[in-house]
Design an enzyme around this catalytic site. Structure first.
Site, PDB file in Angstrom:
ATOM      1  N   SER A   1     -57.422 -75.807  20.600  1.00  0.00           N
ATOM      2  CA  SER A   1     -56.089 -76.248  21.045  1.00  0.00           C
ATOM      3  C   SER A   1     -55.171 -75.022  21.001  1.00  0.00           C
ATOM      4  O   SER A   1     -54.224 -74.951  20.237  1.00  0.00           O
ATOM      5  CB  SER A   1     -55.572 -77.401  20.183  1.00  0.00           C
ATOM      6  OG  SER A   1     -55.191 -76.993  18.906  1.00  0.00           O
TER       7      SER A   1
ATOM      8  N   HIS B   1     -60.238 -82.017  18.716  1.00  0.00           N
ATOM      9  CA  HIS B   1     -61.328 -81.669  17.799  1.00  0.00           C
ATOM     10  C   HIS B   1     -62.312 -82.819  17.578  1.00  0.00           C
ATOM     11  O   HIS B   1     -63.309 -82.666  16.885  1.00  0.00           O
ATOM     12  CB  HIS B   1     -60.763 -81.219  16.440  1.00  0.00           C
ATOM     13  CG  HIS B   1     -60.019 -79.925  16.520  1.00  0.00           C
ATOM     14  ND1 HIS B   1     -59.207 -79.463  15.518  1.00  0.00           N
ATOM     15  CD2 HIS B   1     -59.963 -78.986  17.498  1.00  0.00           C
ATOM     16  CE1 HIS B   1     -58.680 -78.300  15.867  1.00  0.00           C
ATOM     17  NE2 HIS B   1     -59.121 -77.992  17.075  1.00  0.00           N
TER      18      HIS B   1
ATOM     19  N   GLU C   1     -55.021 -83.366  13.304  1.00  0.00           N
ATOM     20  CA  GLU C   1     -55.479 -83.149  11.929  1.00  0.00           C
ATOM     21  C   GLU C   1     -54.715 -84.035  10.951  1.00  0.00           C
ATOM     22  O   GLU C   1     -53.482 -84.046  10.960  1.00  0.00           O
ATOM     23  CB  GLU C   1     -55.282 -81.673  11.538  1.00  0.00           C
ATOM     24  CG  GLU C   1     -56.099 -80.747  12.414  1.00  0.00           C
ATOM     25  CD  GLU C   1     -55.758 -79.272  12.239  1.00  0.00           C
ATOM     26  OE1 GLU C   1     -55.194 -78.909  11.182  1.00  0.00           O
ATOM     27  OE2 GLU C   1     -56.058 -78.502  13.157  1.00  0.00           O
TER      28      GLU C   1
ATOM     29  N   GLU D   1     -63.881 -79.588  12.702  1.00  0.00           N
ATOM     30  CA  GLU D   1     -63.485 -78.805  11.528  1.00  0.00           C
ATOM     31  C   GLU D   1     -64.080 -79.344  10.231  1.00  0.00           C
ATOM     32  O   GLU D   1     -63.573 -79.074   9.139  1.00  0.00           O
ATOM     33  CB  GLU D   1     -61.952 -78.744  11.429  1.00  0.00           C
ATOM     34  CG  GLU D   1     -61.331 -77.949  12.555  1.00  0.00           C
ATOM     35  CD  GLU D   1     -59.893 -77.554  12.295  1.00  0.00           C
ATOM     36  OE1 GLU D   1     -59.279 -78.061  11.333  1.00  0.00           O
ATOM     37  OE2 GLU D   1     -59.375 -76.726  13.060  1.00  0.00           O
TER      38      GLU D   1
ATOM     39  N   ASP E   1     -51.284 -82.152  11.540  1.00  0.00           N
ATOM     40  CA  ASP E   1     -51.036 -81.270  12.674  1.00  0.00           C
ATOM     41  C   ASP E   1     -51.114 -82.169  13.896  1.00  0.00           C
ATOM     42  O   ASP E   1     -52.210 -82.606  14.279  1.00  0.00           O
ATOM     43  CB  ASP E   1     -52.083 -80.146  12.733  1.00  0.00           C
ATOM     44  CG  ASP E   1     -51.868 -79.237  13.938  1.00  0.00           C
ATOM     45  OD1 ASP E   1     -50.866 -79.442  14.666  1.00  0.00           O
ATOM     46  OD2 ASP E   1     -52.698 -78.326  14.163  1.00  0.00           O
TER      47      ASP E   1
ATOM     48  N   GLU F   1     -46.994 -80.371  11.472  1.00  0.00           N
ATOM     49  CA  GLU F   1     -47.156 -79.175  12.299  1.00  0.00           C
ATOM     50  C   GLU F   1     -47.121 -79.559  13.775  1.00  0.00           C
ATOM     51  O   GLU F   1     -47.650 -80.608  14.151  1.00  0.00           O
ATOM     52  CB  GLU F   1     -48.512 -78.536  11.945  1.00  0.00           C
ATOM     53  CG  GLU F   1     -48.883 -77.303  12.748  1.00  0.00           C
ATOM     54  CD  GLU F   1     -50.275 -76.789  12.368  1.00  0.00           C
ATOM     55  OE1 GLU F   1     -50.703 -76.991  11.208  1.00  0.00           O
ATOM     56  OE2 GLU F   1     -50.943 -76.212  13.241  1.00  0.00           O
TER      57      GLU F   1
ATOM     58  N   ASP G   1     -46.862 -73.852  15.182  1.00  0.00           N
ATOM     59  CA  ASP G   1     -48.155 -73.200  15.445  1.00  0.00           C
ATOM     60  C   ASP G   1     -48.155 -72.731  16.898  1.00  0.00           C
ATOM     61  O   ASP G   1     -47.848 -71.568  17.178  1.00  0.00           O
ATOM     62  CB  ASP G   1     -49.297 -74.175  15.144  1.00  0.00           C
ATOM     63  CG  ASP G   1     -50.662 -73.630  15.562  1.00  0.00           C
ATOM     64  OD1 ASP G   1     -50.768 -72.428  15.824  1.00  0.00           O
ATOM     65  OD2 ASP G   1     -51.636 -74.414  15.642  1.00  0.00           O
TER      66      ASP G   1
ATOM     67  N   LYS H   1     -51.959 -67.361  12.146  1.00  0.00           N
ATOM     68  CA  LYS H   1     -53.353 -67.213  12.572  1.00  0.00           C
ATOM     69  C   LYS H   1     -53.498 -65.812  13.132  1.00  0.00           C
ATOM     70  O   LYS H   1     -52.987 -65.535  14.237  1.00  0.00           O
ATOM     71  CB  LYS H   1     -53.675 -68.209  13.691  1.00  0.00           C
ATOM     72  CG  LYS H   1     -53.743 -69.670  13.272  1.00  0.00           C
ATOM     73  CD  LYS H   1     -53.794 -70.539  14.532  1.00  0.00           C
ATOM     74  CE  LYS H   1     -54.164 -71.965  14.261  1.00  0.00           C
ATOM     75  NZ  LYS H   1     -53.915 -72.832  15.447  1.00  0.00           N
TER      76      LYS H   1
ATOM     77  N   HIS I   1     -57.325 -70.800   9.468  1.00  0.00           N
ATOM     78  CA  HIS I   1     -58.567 -70.534  10.198  1.00  0.00           C
ATOM     79  C   HIS I   1     -58.397 -71.036  11.641  1.00  0.00           C
ATOM     80  O   HIS I   1     -57.302 -71.443  12.030  1.00  0.00           O
ATOM     81  CB  HIS I   1     -59.704 -71.277   9.495  1.00  0.00           C
ATOM     82  CG  HIS I   1     -59.605 -72.771   9.696  1.00  0.00           C
ATOM     83  ND1 HIS I   1     -60.667 -73.625   9.639  1.00  0.00           N
ATOM     84  CD2 HIS I   1     -58.518 -73.564  10.002  1.00  0.00           C
ATOM     85  CE1 HIS I   1     -60.268 -74.864   9.892  1.00  0.00           C
ATOM     86  NE2 HIS I   1     -58.972 -74.854  10.114  1.00  0.00           N
ATOM     87  N   ARG I   2     -59.488 -71.066  12.422  1.00  0.00           N
ATOM     88  CA  ARG I   2     -59.477 -71.717  13.733  1.00  0.00           C
ATOM     89  C   ARG I   2     -60.574 -72.781  13.750  1.00  0.00           C
ATOM     90  O   ARG I   2     -61.447 -72.803  12.889  1.00  0.00           O
ATOM     91  CB  ARG I   2     -59.738 -70.711  14.877  1.00  0.00           C
ATOM     92  CG  ARG I   2     -58.723 -69.609  15.027  1.00  0.00           C
ATOM     93  CD  ARG I   2     -57.288 -70.064  15.206  1.00  0.00           C
ATOM     94  NE  ARG I   2     -56.996 -70.924  16.327  1.00  0.00           N
ATOM     95  CZ  ARG I   2     -56.245 -70.599  17.371  1.00  0.00           C
ATOM     96  NH1 ARG I   2     -55.727 -69.379  17.460  1.00  0.00           N
ATOM     97  NH2 ARG I   2     -55.969 -71.469  18.326  1.00  0.00           N
ATOM     98  N   SER I   3     -60.526 -73.613  14.786  1.00  0.00           N
ATOM     99  CA  SER I   3     -61.506 -74.705  14.821  1.00  0.00           C
ATOM    100  C   SER I   3     -62.924 -74.210  15.101  1.00  0.00           C
ATOM    101  O   SER I   3     -63.897 -74.860  14.724  1.00  0.00           O
ATOM    102  CB  SER I   3     -61.089 -75.768  15.839  1.00  0.00           C
ATOM    103  OG  SER I   3     -60.889 -75.181  17.101  1.00  0.00           O
TER     104      SER I   3
ATOM    105  N   LYS J   1     -54.895 -73.558   5.618  1.00  0.00           N
ATOM    106  CA  LYS J   1     -55.679 -74.540   6.362  1.00  0.00           C
ATOM    107  C   LYS J   1     -57.056 -73.934   6.584  1.00  0.00           C
ATOM    108  O   LYS J   1     -57.173 -72.894   7.236  1.00  0.00           O
ATOM    109  CB  LYS J   1     -55.056 -74.799   7.741  1.00  0.00           C
ATOM    110  CG  LYS J   1     -53.826 -75.638   7.713  1.00  0.00           C
ATOM    111  CD  LYS J   1     -53.560 -76.437   8.995  1.00  0.00           C
ATOM    112  CE  LYS J   1     -53.950 -75.837  10.301  1.00  0.00           C
ATOM    113  NZ  LYS J   1     -53.567 -76.683  11.457  1.00  0.00           N
TER     114      LYS J   1
HETATM  115  P1  PGA Z   1     -57.469 -74.653  17.093  1.00  0.00           P
HETATM  116  O1  PGA Z   1     -56.753 -75.745  16.206  1.00  0.00           O
HETATM  117  O2  PGA Z   1     -58.067 -73.635  16.179  1.00  0.00           O
HETATM  118  O3  PGA Z   1     -58.475 -75.451  17.872  1.00  0.00           O
HETATM  119  O4  PGA Z   1     -56.409 -74.051  17.989  1.00  0.00           O
HETATM  120  C1  PGA Z   1     -56.120 -75.460  14.994  1.00  0.00           C
HETATM  121  C2  PGA Z   1     -54.658 -75.790  15.005  1.00  0.00           C
HETATM  122  O5  PGA Z   1     -54.118 -76.282  16.015  1.00  0.00           O
HETATM  123  O6  PGA Z   1     -53.988 -75.551  13.998  1.00  0.00           O
HETATM  124 ZN    ZN Z   2     -52.049 -76.429  14.934  1.00  0.00          ZN
END
Ligand code: PGA
Ligand code: ZN
Length: 395
Positions: free
Chosen positions: A40, A149, A158, A193, A225, A266, A293, A318, A346-348, A369
């Site tokens: 995302s 996700h 999330e 995740e 989130d 978020e 984010d 991130k 982190h990332r997904s 996270k």
């Molecule tokens: P992503 O999701 O790593 O798939 O972008 C994580 C988030 O949105 O915080």
């Molecule tokens: Zn996010």
């Protein structure tokens, strides 16, 4: 610092997608780093360079070709200087020429090499660079995965259990709560995740389940989130089978905050809906943390605007949204200087690299996270925090 050689290769992330792993050979020591990948993703993020077939061959060629030629056999006084060389070499605003994934793999490895050469742990090297006090971040454990996700089994992306305290005490609580939730949910799939991916038909249901969990585990609270850019179409937000105008969605958040023990929200709105963020922060920002984010994408310029306009009161960090460790540290410094919290993430799509744990601990972030506890690559980040705490206690 001197780099003798640079090698990169393609590895698979948790979604089975290729990503890049880079090895820097210094004069005596070497450092390895790999980079995660989001799904995302915000449209204002630095560019992740992918081949038409989804591979990272061009990014690897950039690391082993142009980047290696520019960095090898040159003396650098710090990893920042290496980052500056990378930014200058790329020459674009969003790292689209060489690729933010190619650049970040080198940047993280350079930070790691600097720590190794100085004989200090990575978190300590990071805090020294940033001028921050290391501290245990709250664990943001993504217990239920929804949105992109988990094929939209749940409307928000999330559903997170926030666990306070030192990680060595918080992680066992997180495990116990995660297992208890699993028993209650029964046989449900896992999301991207490493959290459960159940299906609910009412917006309240996941919050009611988490409310019960929070009551049983003191020191915990709820975060979400919403990743609302993914819910936004034609001026409205689509959740389950209903659609909401921005002010109607704001009312949903106000209700949730009144009824449930919420810690943070978020991306409550889409990435360019800045004035909706400002209005929500003005109305409930005293009770909960409103985290940007996709809105801020770890980009110092966008964070500056968010601070000026009071769009949020916390920033998700991130490193791969911006492409170098130095710029991510600048984003942290700006956020903290505004009196706001940082949540490092982190990332997904993840790898075994636990850099984000050292980063979060080193900058003394409000939270980290790192996903759910049902996937090894997520657990490793939480375990790394416990290891850092042991290192700190031995000092
Ligand atoms: P992503 O999701 O790593 O798939 O972008 C994580 C988030 O949105 O915080
Ligand atoms: Zn996010």
């Amino acid at each position: 610092m001197r780099i003798d050689s640079i090698h990169a290769r393609s590895i698979f992330d948790t979604r089975g997608k290729p990503t890049i792993e880079t090895t820097l050979q210094g004069s005596t020591l070497k450092a390895v780093a790999s980079v995660p990948s989001g799904k995302s993703t915000g449209s204002h993020e630095a560019l992740e360079l992918r081949d038409p077939d989804g591979g990272v061959a061009t990014a690897i060629a950039n690391v082993e070709g142009e980047i290696a030629r520019a960095l090898c056999a040159r003396d650098f006084s710090s990893p920042e200087e290496i980052d500056q060389a990378l930014i200058a070499l790329d020459g674009t605003a969003n790292k689209s020429r060489l690729g933010a994934n190619a650049i970040l793999s080198v940047s993280i490895a350079a930070m790691r090499l600097a720590g190794l050469e100085a004989g200090v742990p990575l978190w300590s090297a990071i805090s020294a660079r940033a001028g921050t006090t290391p501290a245990a971040p709250r664990l943001y454990v993504n217990v239920m995965n929804g949105g992109v996700h988990a094929d939209f089994r749940l409307p928000f992306q999330e559903y997170i259990l926030v666990v306070e305290g030192l990680t060595s005490a918080a992680l066992p609580i997180a495990h116990a709560a995660f297992d208890k939730l699993g028993e209650r949910l029964g046989d449900v799939p896992m999301g991207d995740e490493g959290g459960y991916a159940p299906t609910f038909s009412a917006l309240d249901e996941p919050f009611e389940m988490l409310d019960a969990l929070v009551a049983e585990f003191p020191g915990t609270s709820i975060a979400i989130d919403a990743a609302a850019s993914e819910l936004y179409r034609d001026g409205r937000y689509h959740l389950l089978d209903k659609s909401f105008a921005p002010d109607e969605l704001a009312q949903v958040y106000r209700d949730i905050v009144t009824r449930f023990p919420m810690h943070s929200i978020e991306d409550p709105f889409a990435e360019d809906a800045a004035s909706d963020f400002t209005a929500l922060t003005a109305s409930i920002g005293q009770q909960v943390i409103i985290v940007g984010d996709d809105l801020t994408v770890t980009n110092p310029a966008r964070i500056e605007t968010a601070i000026e306009k009071k769009e949020i009161n916390a920033v998700l960090i991130k490193p791969n949204q911006i492409g170098t460790v130095s710029e991510a540290l600048r984003a942290v410094q700006m956020t903290h200087a505004a009196g706001w919290a940082t949540v490092c993430s982190h990332r997904s799509g993840e790898t075994h690299d636990t850099f984000i744990a050292d980063f979060a601990y080193g900058v003394g972030a409000h939270g980290i996270k790192a996903g759910g506890l049902g996937q090894r690559e997520r657990l490793e980040k939480f375990e790394r925090l416990v290891a850092i705490e042991n290192e700190l206690l031995r000092k």
